[in-house]
Design an enzyme around this catalytic site. Structure first.
Site, PDB file in Angstrom:
ATOM      1  N   ASN A 171      55.567 -16.102-122.473  1.00  0.00           N
ATOM      2  CA  ASN A 171      54.190 -16.406-122.862  1.00  0.00           C
ATOM      3  C   ASN A 171      53.639 -17.575-122.067  1.00  0.00           C
ATOM      4  O   ASN A 171      54.356 -18.538-121.781  1.00  0.00           O
ATOM      5  CB  ASN A 171      54.125 -16.712-124.360  1.00  0.00           C
ATOM      6  N   ASP A 199      50.920 -19.089-123.328  1.00  0.00           N
ATOM      7  CA  ASP A 199      50.348 -19.976-124.349  1.00  0.00           C
ATOM      8  C   ASP A 199      51.347 -21.093-124.646  1.00  0.00           C
ATOM      9  O   ASP A 199      52.492 -21.062-124.179  1.00  0.00           O
ATOM     10  CB  ASP A 199      49.960 -19.184-125.619  1.00  0.00           C
ATOM     11  N   HIS A 207      57.090 -17.278-117.004  1.00  0.00           N
ATOM     12  CA  HIS A 207      55.859 -16.680-116.452  1.00  0.00           C
ATOM     13  C   HIS A 207      54.763 -17.731-116.257  1.00  0.00           C
ATOM     14  O   HIS A 207      53.599 -17.382-116.090  1.00  0.00           O
ATOM     15  CB  HIS A 207      55.342 -15.567-117.367  1.00  0.00           C
ATOM     16  N   CYS A 212      49.633 -25.672-106.307  1.00  0.00           N
ATOM     17  CA  CYS A 212      49.042 -25.572-104.969  1.00  0.00           C
ATOM     18  C   CYS A 212      49.863 -24.571-104.165  1.00  0.00           C
ATOM     19  O   CYS A 212      51.072 -24.754-103.976  1.00  0.00           O
ATOM     20  CB  CYS A 212      49.025 -26.930-104.275  1.00  0.00           C
ATOM     21  N   CYS A 236      43.737 -30.035-103.365  1.00  0.00           N
ATOM     22  CA  CYS A 236      45.040 -30.464-103.893  1.00  0.00           C
ATOM     23  C   CYS A 236      45.197 -31.973-103.702  1.00  0.00           C
ATOM     24  O   CYS A 236      45.099 -32.460-102.566  1.00  0.00           O
ATOM     25  CB  CYS A 236      46.170 -29.731-103.169  1.00  0.00           C
TER      26      CYS A 236
HETATM   27  P1  NAD Z   1      53.890  -6.775-124.433  1.00  0.00           P
HETATM   28  O1  NAD Z   1      52.462  -6.963-124.778  1.00  0.00           O
HETATM   29  O2  NAD Z   1      54.284  -5.787-123.402  1.00  0.00           O
HETATM   30  O3  NAD Z   1      54.767  -6.460-125.729  1.00  0.00           O
HETATM   31  C1  NAD Z   1      54.649  -7.171-126.901  1.00  0.00           C
HETATM   32  C2  NAD Z   1      55.705  -6.681-127.887  1.00  0.00           C
HETATM   33  O4  NAD Z   1      55.535  -7.406-129.099  1.00  0.00           O
HETATM   34  C3  NAD Z   1      55.621  -5.188-128.228  1.00  0.00           C
HETATM   35  O5  NAD Z   1      56.907  -4.632-128.085  1.00  0.00           O
HETATM   36  C4  NAD Z   1      55.160  -5.166-129.690  1.00  0.00           C
HETATM   37  O6  NAD Z   1      55.732  -4.093-130.407  1.00  0.00           O
HETATM   38  C5  NAD Z   1      55.699  -6.501-130.176  1.00  0.00           C
HETATM   39  N1  NAD Z   1      54.989  -7.081-131.314  1.00  0.00           N
HETATM   40  C6  NAD Z   1      53.664  -7.078-131.576  1.00  0.00           C
HETATM   41  N2  NAD Z   1      53.392  -7.769-132.683  1.00  0.00           N
HETATM   42  C7  NAD Z   1      54.588  -8.244-133.147  1.00  0.00           C
HETATM   43  C8  NAD Z   1      54.969  -9.032-134.261  1.00  0.00           C
HETATM   44  N3  NAD Z   1      54.075  -9.504-135.151  1.00  0.00           N
HETATM   45  N4  NAD Z   1      56.282  -9.304-134.424  1.00  0.00           N
HETATM   46  C9  NAD Z   1      57.222  -8.833-133.565  1.00  0.00           C
HETATM   47  N5  NAD Z   1      56.912  -8.087-132.481  1.00  0.00           N
HETATM   48  C10 NAD Z   1      55.609  -7.795-132.278  1.00  0.00           C
HETATM   49  O7  NAD Z   1      54.305  -8.218-124.086  1.00  0.00           O
HETATM   50  P2  NAD Z   1      55.463  -8.739-123.232  1.00  0.00           P
HETATM   51  O8  NAD Z   1      56.605  -7.782-123.247  1.00  0.00           O
HETATM   52  O9  NAD Z   1      55.678 -10.111-123.687  1.00  0.00           O
HETATM   53  O10 NAD Z   1      54.906  -8.749-121.714  1.00  0.00           O
HETATM   54  C11 NAD Z   1      53.596  -8.919-121.335  1.00  0.00           C
HETATM   55  C12 NAD Z   1      53.359 -10.127-120.419  1.00  0.00           C
HETATM   56  O11 NAD Z   1      51.993 -10.501-120.566  1.00  0.00           O
HETATM   57  C13 NAD Z   1      54.081 -11.364-120.837  1.00  0.00           C
HETATM   58  O12 NAD Z   1      55.181 -11.467-120.065  1.00  0.00           O
HETATM   59  C14 NAD Z   1      53.102 -12.517-120.594  1.00  0.00           C
HETATM   60  O13 NAD Z   1      53.281 -13.051-119.313  1.00  0.00           O
HETATM   61  C15 NAD Z   1      51.773 -11.889-120.671  1.00  0.00           C
HETATM   62  N6  NAD Z   1      51.052 -12.136-121.955  1.00  0.00           N
HETATM   63  C16 NAD Z   1      51.173 -13.344-122.552  1.00  0.00           C
HETATM   64  C17 NAD Z   1      50.539 -13.591-123.773  1.00  0.00           C
HETATM   65  C18 NAD Z   1      50.703 -14.947-124.411  1.00  0.00           C
HETATM   66  O14 NAD Z   1      50.949 -15.926-123.713  1.00  0.00           O
HETATM   67  N7  NAD Z   1      50.608 -15.049-125.742  1.00  0.00           N
HETATM   68  C19 NAD Z   1      49.771 -12.597-124.372  1.00  0.00           C
HETATM   69  C20 NAD Z   1      49.642 -11.340-123.697  1.00  0.00           C
HETATM   70  C21 NAD Z   1      50.296 -11.134-122.482  1.00  0.00           C
END
Ligand code: NAD
Length: 244
Positions: A91, A93, A108, A116, A135
């Site tokens: 994430n 965030d 990530h 930069c 930068c």
């Molecule tokens: P993804 O969106 O592909 O998958 C999210 C997973 O979370 C799914 O398998 C879903 O079933 C599960 N899920 C949803 N709600 C849930 C809950 N309440 N409890 C447990 N599981 C739950 O996300 P990913 O596999 O993390 O990959 C997407 C990429 O996108 C990440 O690597 C990231 O870099 C980026 N991203 C980040 C954020 C963030 O920072 N919050 C948000 C969206 C995407």
């Protein structure tokens, strides 16, 4: 249980805090196609649009708060005395940090930083950024990018992560679909080195066969219960004096 713990988190852990995952949004991130905002090609083609997207994302998630899943990790890190607890997150965030989690590895990248592309210096980026920025380290303009790992770039902290996976005795995956490489190989690596593997998800994951145990349900409910169980197990073990 004794030994180090690694927790891998994905977008699902932040879903109950009001930050949508890709899957909940039909593969879109804040209504944008991933190819337009999260690939290195998009960055070279239209850096202004990429900056605008991350500036908006930063605003949208600024007031989001950690949920019980993040707070369960804080409790685990405070109360587990039998080894280190590291968090490897996909994430961008900062909810792990807002919850008080420590040892958080943002493989990530993270929303409050820039990098930069000329000299590699990582910079704080609390406010808006644009494609003209200079930068402060190398003095070159137009090379500052959000410190988010785009498709086509290498992940961050991989040496550290490999070492953590080789050492841990328990690998916990929370809210990640198992569709994104290479994070979807971490469970298998940890298992290869002898760790028990457990996953928490509301649904089925692509790499579910790499896990010994599956806990289905929202992480805000299931993870606190798991942490209670883990810490109780530890207390019971502490009650055993030893063998004769
Ligand atoms: P993804 O969106 O592909 O998958 C999210 C997973 O979370 C799914 O398998 C879903 O079933 C599960 N899920 C949803 N709600 C849930 C809950 N309440 N409890 C447990 N599981 C739950 O996300 P990913 O596999 O993390 O990959 C997407 C990429 O996108 C990440 O690597 C990231 O870099 C980026 N991203 C980040 C954020 C963030 O920072 N919050 C948000 C969206 C995407």
């Amino acid at each position: 249980m004794y030994g180090d713990i690694v927790i891998l988190s994905g977008a699902g852990i932040s879903a109950e805090s009001g930050i949508p995952t890709f899957r909940d949004s039909d593969g879109l991130w804040n209504n944008h196609r991933v190819e337009d905002v999260a690939t290195i090609e998009a960055w070279y083609k239209n850096p202004a649009a990429v900056h605008a997207f991350y500036n908006q994302l930063k605003k949208d998630i600024a007031d989001k708060q950690p949920n019980p899943a993040h707070l369960a990790i804080t409790r685990l890190q405070r109360e587990y005395k039998n080894g280190a607890v590291n968090v490897v997150t996909q994430n961008v965030d900062l909810l792990h940090e807002k919850a008080g989690n420590t040892n958080v590895w943002h493989i990530h990248g993270q929303i409050d930083q820039a990098v930069c592309m000329r000299c590699g210096r990582v910079l704080p980026a609390a406010g808006d950024m644009d494609e003209k920025a200079v930068c402060p380290s190398c003095g070159v303009a137009g090379k500052i990018k959000p410190n988010i790992v785009f498709f086509g770039e290498n992940l961050l902290y991989m040496d550290k992560v490999e070492a953590l996976l080789a050492r841990c005795r328990l690998f916990v995956s929370v809210g990640t679909s198992g569709a994104v490489f290479p994070a979807n190989t971490f469970a298998r690596t940890a298992k290869y080195h002898g760790a028990e593997t457990v996953e928490f998800n509301v649904g089925e994951t692509v790499n579910r066969y790499d896990f010994d145990r599956h806990v289905t349900g929202p992480a805000g409910t299931t993870l606190p219960a798991f942490v209670d169980e883990l810490l109780k197990e530890r207390t019971e073990e502490a009650d055993i004096v030893g063998d004769r």
